[in-house]
Design an enzyme around this catalytic site. Structure first.
Site, PDB file in Angstrom:
ATOM      1  N   CYS A  33      33.018  35.408  40.497  1.00  0.00           N
ATOM      2  CA  CYS A  33      32.108  34.490  41.192  1.00  0.00           C
ATOM      3  C   CYS A  33      31.487  33.444  40.269  1.00  0.00           C
ATOM      4  O   CYS A  33      30.876  32.501  40.738  1.00  0.00           O
ATOM      5  CB  CYS A  33      31.003  35.271  41.918  1.00  0.00           C
ATOM      6  N   CYS A 103      25.448  41.297  42.078  1.00  0.00           N
ATOM      7  CA  CYS A 103      24.414  40.630  41.281  1.00  0.00           C
ATOM      8  C   CYS A 103      23.461  41.648  40.654  1.00  0.00           C
ATOM      9  O   CYS A 103      23.013  41.466  39.521  1.00  0.00           O
ATOM     10  CB  CYS A 103      23.636  39.631  42.122  1.00  0.00           C
TER      11      CYS A 103
END
Length: 145
Positions: A33, A103
């Site tokens: 990402c 994350c």
């Protein structure tokens, strides 16, 4: 949908920046990402994290998890910081959308990477600390986080 805490930590990040002459610095990323997180620790002689800062290049969830992770380790011992998991970061933010859970893993690994750097610089071993990965995709493939 993001929780109010995620939005708050993204809009008003805590402990953003860098520490001059840090005790330890850890940088991790996610090639998939493009997120990159760097965490700086200032650890005193008693092994207490006196200050922590971060710099993150990434999405709002990456910034929010960085911010929350710093809040969770500040003032804690090395071993307390080592126990801060991606799940603890996500829970402290009242959850993350499934597509953004990586994350919180980035935040956990950044803490570990900074602790690893600290241990290496001081020629000490931190029990329970494993060599961190530079790309969390390695962890995502190996574990059910």
């Amino acid at each position: 949908m993001y929780s109010e805490k995620v939005i708050d930590h993204f809009s008003n990040p805590r402990n953003m920046g860098e520490i001059e002459n840090p005790s330890g610095v850890g940088t991790v990323g996610n090639a998939k990402c493009g997120d990159i997180m760097r965490m700086y620790l200032d650890i005193d002689d008693d092994g207490i994290i006196q200050d922590v800062k971060f710099k993150t290049f990434g999405c709002g969830a990456a910034v929010a998890t960085s911010s929350m992770a710093t809040e969770l380790v500040k003032g804690k011992s090395i071993y307390e910081a080592l126990k801060v998991t991606n799940k603890a970061v996500a829970e402290a933010l009242d959850g993350l959308p499934p597509i953004k859970v990586h994350c919180s893993l980035l935040a956990e690994e950044a803490i570990h990477a900074a602790l690893w750097d600290y241990a290496t610089k001081n020629n000490i071993q931190i029990e329970g600390l494993e060599r961190p990965v530079s790309d969390i995709e390695e962890k995502i493939e190996d574990e059910d986080y």
